[in-house]
Design an enzyme around this catalytic site. Structure first.
Site, PDB file in Angstrom:
ATOM      1  CB  SER A  71      -0.912   0.072   1.184  1.00  0.00           C
ATOM      2  OG  SER A  71      -1.730   1.269   1.154  1.00  0.00           O
ATOM      3  CE  LYS A  86     -12.071  -1.111   0.367  1.00  0.00           C
ATOM      4  NZ  LYS A  86     -12.090  -0.377  -0.956  1.00  0.00           N
ATOM      5  N   GLY A 109      -5.321   2.815 -10.121  1.00  0.00           N
ATOM      6  CA  GLY A 109      -6.058   3.171  -8.832  1.00  0.00           C
ATOM      7  C   GLY A 109      -5.204   4.078  -8.227  1.00  0.00           C
TER       8      GLY A 109
END
Length: 293
Positions: free
Chosen positions: A22, A73, A258
């Protein structure tokens, strides 16, 4: 960084698996440093199994909050105290804010996606989108795009654990927005091709293309794409996914990973935690300079 850390430093997390790729820690920690804020942002490998304990730790350790990513999520929702209306509509959370032990879930993925296109002077409002995926990011993108004025969305998904969510997304969009949504199986390859051909944008919001699937793409034939369309992959590690390579072979003019979406959704989370505006131009330069290496 070391000079900023002391006994008053406030911790914010990122809970997902896999997550060591990340860019979010780089983004947030540099933003904190730029603004002189005494926060630190760390990534934690957290699967569905560890999630309840990790969420308890937010309260126990007095963390300000956390980002949440795949595969957590949707699983995180029952563990929270409240949901922002948008997160409730989407049925997924990517940001948690801790207010004195009360945990509220938000979603910033959908608005981050739309803003990242606006940043490139690309407007898909009033147009048709084909979207693969109905997980947390796919759901947020579909519903936000519909709310923002995308005319039609064709959603494709495998008949797997996310199929029921995909059906809910279509029902929600058709009932609560002016957008027309339809659902199709990814096994329907002829339909997949024809819907993409009629769309202004194709977005892959699945994990295909991300490690350990970095050599895979849902689409392997460049003829699926037109040169004048947008191809958007929500994956950003690797920087150029297999899907992006195939789209470029087709001569597609606007091909994105992204990173821009991550930047814009992160800016909104940053505001929720700190009350300050992220220095977006500074972070954009930092992230995209890194992406070019």
């Amino acid at each position: 960084m070391v000079e900023r850390l002391d006994g008053h430093t406030i911790l914010i997390g990122l809970m997902a698996y896999p997550i060591r790729h990340s860019m979010s820690p780089t983004m947030h920690n540099n933003a904190f440093a730029k603004l002189g804020l005494n926060y630190a942002y760390l990534a934690f490998d957290v699967t569905n199994k560890e999630l309840p304990g990790a969420i308890d730790a937010i309260r126990t350790l007095g963390m300000r909050g956390s980002n949440i990513s795949m595969p957590n999520k949707q699983k995180v929702i029952p563990l929270l105290d409240k949901l922002d209306p948008a997160a409730e509509m989407v049925g997924a959370v990517n940001t948690i804010v801790n207010d004195n032990g009360v945990l509220t879930g938000y979603t910033t993925d959908g608005t981050g996606f739309m803003q990242s296109l606006d940043d490139e002077n690309l407007d898909i409002r009033g147009k048709k989108m084909t979207l693969a995926g109905a997980g947390g990011a796919g759901t947020a993108i579909a519903i936000q795009a519909a709310l923002d004025g995308v005319k039609e969305i064709s959603i494709f998904n495998l008949k797997d654990a996310h199929w029921e969510q995909a059906k809910k997304n279509v029902a929600t969009i058709n009932a609560q927005t002016k957008c027309k949504a339809t659902l199709h199986s990814l096994d329907e390859q002829d339909k997949y091709r024809s819907e993409i051909a009629a769309s202004a944008i194709y977005c892959d919001a699945t994990g295909v293309g991300m490690k350990p699937l970095q050599d895979q793409s849902l689409i392997t034939d460049p003829s699926f794409f037109r040169q004048d369309m947008i191809v958007f992959d929500t994956v950003y590690a690797p920087r150029e996914t297999k899907l992006m390579q195939i789209a470029k072979k087709a001569g597609v003019k606007h091909v994105f990973n992204g990173l821009g979406m991550m930047l814009e959704q992160g800016a909104q989370a940053f505001k929720l935690w700190t009350g300050e505006d992220m220095p977006v131009d500074y972070i954009h330069e930092l992230l995209f300079a890194d992406a070019s290496k």
